[in-house]
Design an enzyme around this catalytic site. Structure first.
Site, PDB file in Angstrom:
ATOM      1  N   ARG A  31       0.826  -1.215   0.000  1.00  0.00           N
ATOM      2  CA  ARG A  31       0.000   0.000   0.000  1.00  0.00           C
ATOM      3  C   ARG A  31       0.862   1.267   0.000  1.00  0.00           C
ATOM      4  O   ARG A  31       0.488   2.271  -0.587  1.00  0.00           O
ATOM      5  CB  ARG A  31      -0.928  -0.002   1.208  1.00  0.00           C
ATOM      6  N   LYS A 187     -15.808 -11.206   8.769  1.00  0.00           N
ATOM      7  CA  LYS A 187     -16.762 -10.108   9.037  1.00  0.00           C
ATOM      8  C   LYS A 187     -18.171 -10.522   8.600  1.00  0.00           C
ATOM      9  O   LYS A 187     -18.683 -10.107   7.561  1.00  0.00           O
ATOM     10  CB  LYS A 187     -16.329  -8.838   8.297  1.00  0.00           C
ATOM     11  N   GLY A 335      -8.012  -6.876   1.887  1.00  0.00           N
ATOM     12  CA  GLY A 335      -6.668  -7.068   2.427  1.00  0.00           C
ATOM     13  C   GLY A 335      -6.302  -8.532   2.603  1.00  0.00           C
ATOM     14  O   GLY A 335      -5.238  -8.986   2.161  1.00  0.00           O
ATOM     15  N   GLY A 358     -14.195  -3.852   2.016  1.00  0.00           N
ATOM     16  CA  GLY A 358     -15.549  -3.326   2.221  1.00  0.00           C
ATOM     17  C   GLY A 358     -15.980  -2.428   1.070  1.00  0.00           C
ATOM     18  O   GLY A 358     -17.110  -2.533   0.575  1.00  0.00           O
TER      19      GLY A 358
HETATM   20  P1  AMP Z   1     -12.258 -10.801   6.433  1.00  0.00           P
HETATM   21  O1  AMP Z   1     -11.523  -9.646   7.025  1.00  0.00           O
HETATM   22  O2  AMP Z   1     -13.721 -10.773   6.705  1.00  0.00           O
HETATM   23  O3  AMP Z   1     -11.944 -11.004   4.960  1.00  0.00           O
HETATM   24  O4  AMP Z   1     -11.732 -12.090   7.189  1.00  0.00           O
HETATM   25  C1  AMP Z   1     -10.437 -12.610   6.998  1.00  0.00           C
HETATM   26  C2  AMP Z   1     -10.043 -13.434   8.199  1.00  0.00           C
HETATM   27  O5  AMP Z   1     -11.006 -14.453   8.413  1.00  0.00           O
HETATM   28  C3  AMP Z   1      -8.727 -14.144   8.040  1.00  0.00           C
HETATM   29  O6  AMP Z   1      -7.807 -13.579   8.958  1.00  0.00           O
HETATM   30  C4  AMP Z   1      -9.032 -15.602   8.382  1.00  0.00           C
HETATM   31  O7  AMP Z   1      -8.089 -16.190   9.247  1.00  0.00           O
HETATM   32  C5  AMP Z   1     -10.366 -15.507   9.083  1.00  0.00           C
HETATM   33  N1  AMP Z   1     -11.131 -16.743   8.965  1.00  0.00           N
HETATM   34  C6  AMP Z   1     -11.447 -17.400   7.844  1.00  0.00           C
HETATM   35  N2  AMP Z   1     -12.137 -18.526   8.123  1.00  0.00           N
HETATM   36  C7  AMP Z   1     -12.271 -18.572   9.460  1.00  0.00           C
HETATM   37  C8  AMP Z   1     -12.879 -19.501  10.359  1.00  0.00           C
HETATM   38  N3  AMP Z   1     -13.512 -20.583   9.926  1.00  0.00           N
HETATM   39  N4  AMP Z   1     -12.804 -19.251  11.682  1.00  0.00           N
HETATM   40  C9  AMP Z   1     -12.158 -18.142  12.129  1.00  0.00           C
HETATM   41  N5  AMP Z   1     -11.575 -17.211  11.328  1.00  0.00           N
HETATM   42  C10 AMP Z   1     -11.625 -17.432  10.005  1.00  0.00           C
END
Ligand code: AMP
Length: 381
Positions: A31, A187, A335, A358
Site C-alpha cells: 500500500r 466479518k 486485504g 468493504g
Molecule cells: P475478512 O476480514 O472478513 O476477509 O476475514 C479474513 C479473516 O477471516 C482471516 O484472517 C481468516 O483467518 C479468518 N477466517 C477465515 N475462516 C475462518 C474460520 N472458519 N474461523 C475463524 N476465522 C476465520
C-alpha cells in the site's frame, strides 16, 4: 489530481497506509508503494504534500503507541529518498513546496469516525487542495475521507482512486454469465448483507469462513466453538431460500485457534461441542474449485478458512488456484484476500486485484461510496 496545476500549493492527500505491522516491522509495504507514485506526482508538480491515513482500530481521542504511523513514515522516507517528518499536531502541520510530511494516525483524533465538521474543517484548513486517493476507505464517511472534501478549497480524486473506479466499473458493467461470487472471511454481519444483493447477480454463491459457519448453523448443524453469528442465522436462512448456497460436505476442525493446532477432517454430522471449523475439507475444496473453473465471471472476497495457518489454508489454496486457472474474468478484493493471493503466488491469474475489501463489496452492490459521492458533488458545483 492530474488535471490540476499544483505548483506552489499545499496538497493534502488521503492515502490508505493501513499496512500490516508486526512488532514494529512492516509485513507488506504494497500500500505504501502504491501511494508513493501519487505523492511523487504531486511533488514533481511543485506542491508541498501532506499525507494522511489511518492505521488499525485504536481508541479515539488519544495516542496509542501500537498504532503509530512512525514505521510508515520511515518506509516512505526510504522510498521517496527524502525526509518525511511525522506530525502529531495538526496545528503546526505545514510543508514547503517540494517537501512532504505525514500526519499521525487520523484515528487518534476525536471526531474522525463520527465525521465531525470541526475536525474536517481543521483538515481542510491545512491545504489548498484535498486529494482523496484511498479507495479501500471510500465506503466510510469519516472526517479524513468525506468531511474534509466538503470544506477544502478544492477536492478531487487521486490517480489510484480514479484508476480503481474506472477498472471496477468496466469489469462490472456487463459481467458475463455464469457468475460465481465467493464470500468468505470473518466479518459475518457486513458480508451477509452483501449476499442478499449477490444472490440476484450471481448464478452460484460460495461461502467460507465465519459466513459458511453461519449457514451451517442455519441448516441445523451444531458448529461447536466455530466463529459464526448466532443472531444472523435467520438472515442466513432467508438468503439460502433465495439462492442455492452449497454447504461444505467436509470440514477441517481444531480445538484451539493456534498456528500449531492439528487439522482434523470431519463431516458436518460429527462436529463436537468443543470443535472449531477452520477450513473446508478436500472434497468440498474440489467441488468449489470446479464451480470456479466453469465460471465466466468470478468475484472473490474473503478466504475459505484460517489460511494464515498452513494446515487450515488448503481450501483457500485449492480455490485460489482454480480461480487463477479459470478462463473467466476474475476480480478479487480485500486485504486478507490479497494476502492469500500473495501467499499462493497466483497474482498473475487474477484479472483484476482491488485494494478495497468493504469498499469493493459496496461497489459491487452498486452502492454509492460516500467519499466518491462528495467529490462528484463538488465537481458538479
Ligand atoms: P475478512 O476480514 O472478513 O476477509 O476475514 C479474513 C479473516 O477471516 C482471516 O484472517 C481468516 O483467518 C479468518 N477466517 C477465515 N475462516 C475462518 C474460520 N472458519 N474461523 C475463524 N476465522 C476465520
Amino acid at each position: 489530481m492530474s488535471e490540476l496545476s499544483l505548483a506552489g500549493l499545499t496538497v493534502l492527500i488521503r492515502e490508505d497506509l493501513n499496512v500490516p505491522i508486526s512488532d514494529g516491522t512492516i509485513v507488506s509495504d504494497a500500500r505504501i508503494l502504491a501511494a508513493v507514485a501519487t505523492i511523487e506526482q504531486a511533488l514533481s508538480a511543485g506542491a508541498g504534500v501532506l499525507v494522511m491515513s489511518h492505521l488499525g482500530r485504536p481508541g479515539e481521542g488519544k495516542f496509542e503507541a501500537g498504532y503509530t504511523l512512525a514505521p510508515v513514515a520511515k518506509r516512505l522516507q526510504e522510498l521517496l529518498g527524502k525526509d518525511v517528518p511525522l506530525l502529531s499536531d495538526l496545528n503546526g502541520a505545514k510543508v514547503k513546496p517540494g517537501s512532504v510530511a505525514l500526519l499521525e494516525n487520523v484515528r487518534f483524533l476525536t471526531g474522525e469516525k463520527a465525521n465531525s465538521d470541526e475536525l474536517a474543517q481543521r483538515f481542510a484548513r491545512l491545504c489548498d487542495v484535498f486529494v482523496m486517493d484511498a479507495f479501500a476507505t471510500a465506503h466510510r464517511a469519516h472526517a479524513s475521507t468525506h468531511g474534509v472534501a466538503k470544506f477544502a478549497g478544492v477536492a478531487c480524486a487521486g490517480p489510484l482512486l480514479s484508476r480503481e473506479l474506472v477498472a471496477l466499473e468496466q469489469a462490472l458493467r456487463q459481467p458475463a454469465a455464469p457468475m460465481v461470487a465467493i464470500v468468505g472471511g470473518a466479518k459475518v454481519s457486513t458480508k451477509l448483507e452483501v449476499l442478499h444483493v449477490l444472490a440476484d447477480m450471481a448464478e452460484h454463491i460460495i461461502v467460507g469462513g465465519g459466513i459458511a459457519n453461519t449457514f451451517i448453523a442455519a441448516a441445523g448443524y451444531s458448529v461447536g466453538q466455530s466463529l459464526y453469528e448466532p443472531d444472523l442465522v435467520g438472515v442466513a436462512r432467508a438468503i439460502a431460500a433465495k439462492v442455492e448456497i452449497p454447504l461444505p460436505v467436509d470440514v477441517m476442525v481444531g480445538k484451539r485457534f493456534a498456528a500449531d493446532e492439528i487439522a482434523v477432517l470431519k463431516t458436518l454430522e460429527d462436529i463436537e461441542p468443543d470443535d472449531m471449523i477452520m477450513d473446508v475439507g478436500p472434497e468440498t475444496g474440489r467441488r468449489f474449485a470446479a464451480l470456479a473453473m466453469d465460471a465466466a465471471t468470478i468475484l472473490w472476497n474473503g478466504p475459505l478458512g484460517v489460511f494464515e495457518f498452513d494446515q487450515f489454508g488448503e481450501g483457500t489454496r485449492v480455490l485460489a488456484e482454480a480461480i487463477a486457472a479459470s478462463d473467466g474474468f476474475s476480480i478479487a478484493g480485500g486485504g486478507d484476500t490479497l494476502a492469500a493471493i500473495e501467499k499462493y503466488g497466483i497474482q498473475k491469474g487474477i484479472s483484476y486485484l482491488s485494494t478495497g475489501g468493504g469498499a469493493f463489496l459496496e461497489f459491487v452492490q452498486g452502492k454509492s461510496l460516500p467519499a466518491v459521492a462528495i467529490l462528484e458533488e463538488r465537481a458538479a458545483g
